[in-house]
Motif scaffolding. Structure first.
Motif, PDB file in Angstrom:
ATOM      1  N   ARG A   1     -51.166  20.736 -11.278  1.00 27.46           N
ATOM      2  CA  ARG A   1     -50.784  20.983  -9.892  1.00 27.46           C
ATOM      3  C   ARG A   1     -49.787  22.129  -9.809  1.00 27.46           C
ATOM      4  NH1 ARG A   1     -48.191  16.559  -5.592  1.00 27.46           N
ATOM      5  NH2 ARG A   1     -48.782  17.690  -3.696  1.00 27.46           N
ATOM      6  N   ASP A   2     -49.982  23.014  -8.838  1.00 25.53           N
ATOM      7  CA  ASP A   2     -49.038  24.075  -8.493  1.00 25.53           C
ATOM      8  C   ASP A   2     -48.716  23.949  -7.013  1.00 25.53           C
ATOM      9  OD1 ASP A   2     -49.112  25.153 -11.020  1.00 25.53           O
ATOM     10  OD2 ASP A   2     -50.685  26.595 -10.529  1.00 25.53           O
ATOM     11  N   ARG A   3     -47.437  24.143  -6.690  1.00 26.44           N
ATOM     12  CA  ARG A   3     -47.040  24.151  -5.286  1.00 26.44           C
ATOM     13  C   ARG A   3     -46.022  25.266  -5.048  1.00 26.44           C
ATOM     14  NH1 ARG A   3     -44.366  18.967  -3.662  1.00 26.44           N
ATOM     15  NH2 ARG A   3     -43.692  18.888  -5.858  1.00 26.44           N
ATOM     16  N   SER A   4     -46.001  25.770  -3.838  1.00 29.13           N
ATOM     17  CA  SER A   4     -44.993  26.755  -3.459  1.00 29.13           C
ATOM     18  C   SER A   4     -44.701  26.612  -1.974  1.00 29.13           C
ATOM     19  CB  SER A   4     -45.459  28.183  -3.770  1.00 29.13           C
ATOM     20  OG  SER A   4     -46.582  28.527  -2.987  1.00 29.13           O
ATOM     21  N   LEU A   5     -43.483  26.977  -1.601  1.00 30.86           N
ATOM     22  CA  LEU A   5     -43.061  26.910  -0.209  1.00 30.86           C
ATOM     23  C   LEU A   5     -42.198  28.122   0.097  1.00 30.86           C
ATOM     24  CD1 LEU A   5     -42.742  25.419   2.525  1.00 30.86           C
ATOM     25  CD2 LEU A   5     -40.732  24.277   1.522  1.00 30.86           C
ATOM     26  N   GLY A   6     -42.558  28.852   1.125  1.00 30.71           N
ATOM     27  CA  GLY A   6     -41.771  29.981   1.588  1.00 30.71           C
ATOM     28  C   GLY A   6     -41.312  29.752   3.014  1.00 30.71           C
ATOM     29  N   THR A   7     -40.063  30.103   3.311  1.00 28.56           N
ATOM     30  CA  THR A   7     -39.480  29.897   4.630  1.00 28.56           C
ATOM     31  C   THR A   7     -38.802  31.182   5.083  1.00 28.56           C
ATOM     32  OG1 THR A   7     -39.019  27.592   4.070  1.00 28.56           O
ATOM     33  CG2 THR A   7     -37.890  28.484   5.991  1.00 28.56           C
ATOM     34  N   GLN A   8     -38.935  31.492   6.371  1.00 29.90           N
ATOM     35  CA  GLN A   8     -38.243  32.647   6.915  1.00 29.90           C
ATOM     36  C   GLN A   8     -37.859  32.383   8.369  1.00 29.90           C
ATOM     37  OE1 GLN A   8     -40.123  36.425   8.202  1.00 29.90           O
ATOM     38  NE2 GLN A   8     -38.968  37.404   6.543  1.00 29.90           N
ATOM     39  N   VAL A   9     -36.650  32.790   8.739  1.00 32.53           N
ATOM     40  CA  VAL A   9     -36.179  32.742  10.119  1.00 32.53           C
ATOM     41  C   VAL A   9     -35.674  34.134  10.468  1.00 32.53           C
ATOM     42  CG1 VAL A   9     -34.618  31.673  11.785  1.00 32.53           C
ATOM     43  CG2 VAL A   9     -35.510  30.319   9.868  1.00 32.53           C
ATOM     44  N   VAL A  10     -36.157  34.711  11.584  1.00 36.82           N
ATOM     45  CA  VAL A  10     -35.780  36.061  11.980  1.00 36.82           C
ATOM     46  C   VAL A  10     -35.443  36.073  13.469  1.00 36.82           C
ATOM     47  CG1 VAL A  10     -36.549  38.448  12.271  1.00 36.82           C
ATOM     48  CG2 VAL A  10     -37.195  37.190  10.229  1.00 36.82           C
ATOM     49  N   TYR A  11     -34.315  36.686  13.790  1.00 34.95           N
ATOM     50  CA  TYR A  11     -33.962  36.970  15.182  1.00 34.95           C
ATOM     51  C   TYR A  11     -34.010  38.478  15.371  1.00 34.95           C
ATOM     52  CZ  TYR A  11     -31.114  38.012  19.275  1.00 34.95           C
ATOM     53  OH  TYR A  11     -30.669  38.511  20.472  1.00 34.95           O
ATOM     54  N   SER A  12     -34.564  38.930  16.510  1.00 34.19           N
ATOM     55  CA  SER A  12     -34.674  40.364  16.766  1.00 34.19           C
ATOM     56  C   SER A  12     -34.279  40.664  18.199  1.00 34.19           C
ATOM     57  CB  SER A  12     -36.107  40.843  16.533  1.00 34.19           C
ATOM     58  OG  SER A  12     -36.274  42.176  16.960  1.00 34.19           O
ATOM     59  N   TYR A  13     -33.536  41.767  18.358  1.00 37.35           N
ATOM     60  CA  TYR A  13     -33.244  42.308  19.686  1.00 37.35           C
ATOM     61  C   TYR A  13     -33.684  43.763  19.678  1.00 37.35           C
ATOM     62  CZ  TYR A  13     -30.965  43.562  24.023  1.00 37.35           C
ATOM     63  OH  TYR A  13     -30.732  43.990  25.307  1.00 37.35           O
ATOM     64  N   MET A  14     -34.513  44.134  20.663  1.00 41.87           N
ATOM     65  CA  MET A  14     -35.099  45.474  20.686  1.00 41.87           C
ATOM     66  C   MET A  14     -34.659  46.221  21.937  1.00 41.87           C
ATOM     67  SD  MET A  14     -39.128  46.631  20.792  1.00 41.87           S
ATOM     68  CE  MET A  14     -39.372  45.881  22.412  1.00 41.87           C
ATOM     69  N   ILE A  15     -34.106  47.403  21.745  1.00 37.80           N
ATOM     70  CA  ILE A  15     -33.858  48.321  22.852  1.00 37.80           C
ATOM     71  C   ILE A  15     -35.099  49.175  23.078  1.00 37.80           C
ATOM     72  CG2 ILE A  15     -32.394  50.198  23.678  1.00 37.80           C
ATOM     73  CD1 ILE A  15     -30.170  49.084  21.875  1.00 37.80           C
ATOM     74  N   ASN A  16     -35.662  49.693  22.005  1.00 37.72           N
ATOM     75  CA  ASN A  16     -36.943  50.398  22.000  1.00 37.72           C
ATOM     76  C   ASN A  16     -37.493  50.251  20.587  1.00 37.72           C
ATOM     77  OD1 ASN A  16     -35.942  52.659  20.335  1.00 37.72           O
ATOM     78  ND2 ASN A  16     -34.814  53.277  22.186  1.00 37.72           N
ATOM     79  N   PRO A  17     -38.704  50.734  20.317  1.00 33.58           N
ATOM     80  CA  PRO A  17     -39.284  50.506  18.988  1.00 33.58           C
ATOM     81  C   PRO A  17     -38.449  51.024  17.821  1.00 33.58           C
ATOM     82  CG  PRO A  17     -40.967  51.265  20.496  1.00 33.58           C
ATOM     83  CD  PRO A  17     -39.662  51.390  21.218  1.00 33.58           C
ATOM     84  N   LEU A  18     -37.576  52.013  18.054  1.00 36.54           N
ATOM     85  CA  LEU A  18     -36.753  52.567  16.985  1.00 36.54           C
ATOM     86  C   LEU A  18     -35.336  52.017  16.971  1.00 36.54           C
ATOM     87  CD1 LEU A  18     -37.816  56.343  17.103  1.00 36.54           C
ATOM     88  CD2 LEU A  18     -38.758  54.503  15.698  1.00 36.54           C
ATOM     89  N   SER A  19     -34.964  51.301  18.007  1.00 36.36           N
ATOM     90  CA  SER A  19     -33.601  50.765  18.118  1.00 36.36           C
ATOM     91  C   SER A  19     -33.688  49.250  18.164  1.00 36.36           C
ATOM     92  CB  SER A  19     -32.907  51.300  19.375  1.00 36.36           C
ATOM     93  OG  SER A  19     -32.893  52.708  19.384  1.00 36.36           O
ATOM     94  N   ARG A  20     -33.413  48.609  17.015  1.00 38.71           N
ATOM     95  CA  ARG A  20     -33.596  47.164  16.925  1.00 38.71           C
ATOM     96  C   ARG A  20     -32.532  46.559  16.016  1.00 38.71           C
ATOM     97  NH1 ARG A  20     -39.863  45.310  17.273  1.00 38.71           N
ATOM     98  NH2 ARG A  20     -38.776  43.388  17.772  1.00 38.71           N
ATOM     99  N   LEU A  21     -32.273  45.291  16.280  1.00 42.08           N
ATOM    100  CA  LEU A  21     -31.410  44.480  15.425  1.00 42.08           C
ATOM    101  C   LEU A  21     -32.236  43.337  14.872  1.00 42.08           C
ATOM    102  CD1 LEU A  21     -28.637  43.388  14.361  1.00 42.08           C
ATOM    103  CD2 LEU A  21     -28.468  42.147  16.536  1.00 42.08           C
ATOM    104  N   PHE A  22     -32.163  43.134  13.560  1.00 45.40           N
ATOM    105  CA  PHE A  22     -32.799  41.994  12.902  1.00 45.40           C
ATOM    106  C   PHE A  22     -31.734  41.220  12.136  1.00 45.40           C
ATOM    107  CE2 PHE A  22     -36.392  44.982  13.130  1.00 45.40           C
ATOM    108  CZ  PHE A  22     -37.382  44.169  13.669  1.00 45.40           C
ATOM    109  N   ILE A  23     -31.753  39.913  12.276  1.00 43.62           N
ATOM    110  CA  ILE A  23     -30.923  39.019  11.461  1.00 43.62           C
ATOM    111  C   ILE A  23     -31.858  37.947  10.919  1.00 43.62           C
ATOM    112  CG2 ILE A  23     -28.978  37.416  11.424  1.00 43.62           C
ATOM    113  CD1 ILE A  23     -27.834  38.906  13.813  1.00 43.62           C
ATOM    114  N   GLY A  24     -31.829  37.721   9.609  1.00 46.55           N
ATOM    115  CA  GLY A  24     -32.799  36.796   9.057  1.00 46.55           C
ATOM    116  C   GLY A  24     -32.334  36.059   7.823  1.00 46.55           C
TER     117      GLY A  24
END
Length: 768
Positions: free
Chosen positions: A714-737
């Motif tokens: 048996r093989d098992r794996s688990l991946g988790t991700q949480v991301v918050y994003s604030y976008m002013i425009n496609p080039l101006s963004r904040l990511f916290i994850g």
């Protein structure tokens, strides 16, 4: 035939009286003014704009009368194009108008415009807006028959839902598009489009469609004006900062292990986009952070001899990526993992289109292809990577091009050069040809990375070992010829791909060599506009594949039926029968005849998708039949299921769950059962910000008694991700994850967390 259409006549209205009197030219007036974008079409300037009624349903029906009225208005002021839509609806409560991230509303109600700024039917920009004001933009490439929403431009739009439907206002700065910056009026091409998803997803246009013409962009209408349009300086400078903290450890049979390796990352860098001229863009990045914000979709690699493909998601590489597209995948930028500097020059001058990409990388990763499998090689050497593409459009029907890619490190290099051509013989007949030549040198010890032991015995050697056991520079060639005939009711295609054993395209993703494949196929299509279904297709093909020595690798026959029906549903049923080969008996020889067992696989597959309401979308792929057990070289029975469901819970919350179930039985006993679940939850607070959670869980169970060698039960794996994003425009963004991953096998039965990371990335674009 399309119905007779009568629209209100005014000075700036495009008026149609029948399908034989379609206006071929739309005049865009110059008006020295601006619009305060609020989604409300109440400024006097809109009365002076050219009015364009959308009077044809072009899909799934053929030029029928729309059930709703839609009117577009357009003018320009020398700096921007302004467009407004009035989209009427008898029941606005049925609007599919969701708050989603940019480019994730293609299944919503939409209005927008397609613009071909060179008027030669090679490429079009697409700009669409949903009733919430969420933007989607894309580039459609007629040369490669592809559409990519990875292209992002900075433009403005606002929308309002009304008692009668919704209204949209759009402002498109000239600086975001390439065009010939000549004096005087310009002739472009355009199409105004509304998507109306109800029982069917109606595509409503101001232009009728000719289904006997395989070129979609050729059917767009002329658009004249823009005499004073200039792109200006067209300079954006986008500095960014990245801060992260991560730790990782090797899987060990102890939940109390504390041997973490810690790493922190604080970087600053800058991206520069400079429109040198109106039709030439220079991009540069210094000290870039090419980390990937969004988690890849989960994939199972069990019983698959070929390397897995993951799409590119990083903005620098996605911008103008279509400039490097050919019939072969020669520029797969996921191969460039961690560059310190990168630059890209793309442009179009008259009939000349070109692109140049250069970037270094702190290591070197590339695909080693074969004819029965492929693998990934990694060198701990810094590399230099380049790609250059050129195309000359001799006429609207004929184009020729050239491409070169190169990778170089201390003990390794790969260079690919080639020519290609596309000829639109008739509106229904297209011929594409491409020829490539490569030269490669591998490190002399690279082959040892792919031996199962120490390479001292034949049983330690496999195909990839032999493909990399090269002490000198070696060369190889490939060519591809593709002919297609497509008319309203039937189609035919024939193609030939011939790749020599020593051909390599290491900057790309070409996973097979030593294969020469010929394909013949075609089909017939029935259309219907008055029943529960609207399109039925029957088709199939035959293909045969040999290696360089003429030995048969595979012969395959395939037949399928497709059905498009109510509730935006699509059905595909397919039968495949193939004569193919399994593993090599002697891995030290690349011979096929006498060195492999030949099997006959017969498989049935079924795909179904539907979106009966704005709340629910679901799909499922199922395949049953014969499947080779590639660990033990036997024929087994496979059941493969890939269901997926998406729920739109209100206007802001989206939940999607996809699953893969893959089981193979051999000798009436289970060989393995593999399950992969991918759960994504996204809450879109507004057009500017969201929070997203991703969980990817894989579980593989094996019947060790049914294997001929030792394997984990048996093989098992688990991946988790949480991301918050604030976008002013496609080039101006904040990511916290935050992200982590865990792993378990026979020696480590509990899920042991092996990686953890937190990160923040902020970028802001200054536009000049």
């Amino acid at each position: 035939m399309p119905p007779t259409i009568v629209t209100e006549r005014s000075e700036n209205t495009i008026t149609e009286t029948s399908d034989d009197n379609i206006s071929d030219s739309l005049v865009v007036p110059f008006i020295a003014g601006t619009v305060e974008l609020d989604g409300i079409i109440d400024e006097a300037v809109w009365e002076e704009a050219t009015k364009v009624p959308l009077t044809f349903v072009t899909r799934p029906f053929e030029n029928t009368t729309p059930p709703v009225l839609t009117t577009a208005r357009i003018f320009e002021n020398g700096e921007s194009i302004y467009i407004a839509f009035t989209a009427q609806d008898d029941d606005p409560s049925q609007l599919r108008a969701l708050f989603r991230d940019r480019d994730n509303v293609w299944d919503n109600d939409l209005v927008g415009i397609k613009i071909d700024t060179f008027g030669d039917s090679r490429l079009s920009y697409q700009f669409f807006v949903n009733p919430r004001g969420i933007q989607s933009d894309a580039i459609e490439n007629q040369m490669t028959l592809s559409e990519s929403d990875s292209w992002n431009a900075i433009w403005d739009a606002q929308a309002q839902i009304t008692q009668d439907g919704y209204t949209v206002e759009i402002a498109l700065p000239f600086r975001i598009m390439n065009f010939l910056d000549s004096d005087g009026p310009k002739r472009w091409r355009a199409e105004f489009v509304r998507f109306y998803p109800r029982e069917n997803n109606l595509r409503i246009s101001n232009r009728p469609v000719d289904r006997n013409n395989a070129c979609g962009l050729c059917q767009m209408g002329d658009m004249e004006g823009f005499a004073t349009a200039k792109q200006g300086q067209n300079l954006s400078i986008t500095p960014y900062a990245v801060a992260g903290y991560a730790r990782n450890r090797e899987p060990v049979p102890s939940q109390d292990a504390t041997d973490w390796r810690y790493q922190d990352n604080q970087e600053i860098g800058v991206d520069v986009n400079w429109g040198i001229t109106s039709d030439m863009l220079l991009q540069a990045t210094v000290n870039p952070d090419f980390s990937q914000v969004e988690a890849d979709a989960g994939q199972l690699g069990i019983n698959n001899p070929f390397a897995l493909f993951f799409p590119e998601q990083r903005p620098f590489f996605l911008e103008n990526a279509d400039f490097f597209s050919t019939q072969y995948d020669l520029v797969y930028t996921r191969n460039i993992g961690a560059p310190d500097i990168g630059t890209k020059l793309t442009g179009r001058v008259n009939n000349h289109t070109f692109g140049i990409l250069a970037a270094n990388d702190e290591s070197t990763t590339f695909l080693v292809p074969g004819n029965l499998g492929s693998s990934v090689a990694r060198l701990n050497e810094e590399s230099t990577n380049i790609a250059a593409r050129y195309r000359y459009d001799i006429s609207d029907d004929l184009s020729v091009g050239a491409i070169i890619t190169g990778r170089h490190s201390e003990d390794y290099h790969n260079i690919v050069t080639g020519l290609d051509s596309r000829y639109q013989i008739t509106p229904s007949d297209t011929l594409r040809v491409q020829v490539l030549r490569s030269q490669t040198q591998y490190p002399q010890t690279l082959f040892s990375d792919f031996c199962s032991n120490d390479c001292s015995a034949d049983e330690d050697i496999n195909e990839i070992t032999l493909r990399t056991r090269e002490s000198d520079t070696f060369s190889g060639s490939t060519y591809k010829i593709d002919y297609r005939h497509e008319v309203r009711d039937w189609y035919f295609y024939a193609n030939r791909t011939s790749t020599q054993a020593d051909f390599r395209a290491d900057l790309g993703f070409e996973s097979t060599v030593d294969r020469h494949k010929s394909v013949l196929g075609g089909g017939y299509i029935w259309w219907n506009e008055n029943e529960w279904w609207n399109r039925f297709e029957f088709g199939g093909d035959w293909d045969i594949t040999h290696n360089d020595d003429g030995e048969l690798i595979e012969r395959e026959m395939q037949a399928q039926v497709e059905l498009n029906a109510a509730y935006q549903s699509y059905f595909n049923f397919q039968w495949v029968k193939r004569d193919t080969v399994g593993l090599r008996h002697n891995g030290a020889s690349l011979t096929i005849d006498g060195n492999t067992t030949r099997f006959t696989e017969e498989q049935f597959s079924f795909y179904f998708e539907a979106q009966p309401s704005r709340t629910l979308y679901f799909e499922n792929f199922a395949r049953i039949g014969d499947r080779i057990d590639l660990r033990n070289d036997r024929l087994g029975d496979q059941v493969l299921l890939e269901p997926s469901i998406t729920l739109n819970l209100g206007q802001h919350l989206e939940a999607s769950l996809s699953h893969e179930y893959n089981r193979i039985d051999v000798n009436d006993k289970m060989l393995f059962t593999a399950n992969l679940s991918d759960l994504r939850l996204s809450y879109q607070f507004s057009a500017e910000q969201f929070i997203r959670v991703a969980l990817v869980y894989a579980d593989i169970k094996r019947n060790t008694d049914n294997y001929l060698m030792r394997v984990d039960a048996r093989d098992r794996s688990l991946g988790t991700q949480v991301v918050y994003s604030y976008m002013i425009n496609p080039l101006s963004r904040l990511f916290i994850g935050y992200g982590d991953s865990a792993f378990a096998d026979d020696e480590n039965p509990g899920l042991l967390r092996t990686e953890q990371a937190v990160f923040m990335k902020f970028s802001y674009a200054w536009l000049y």
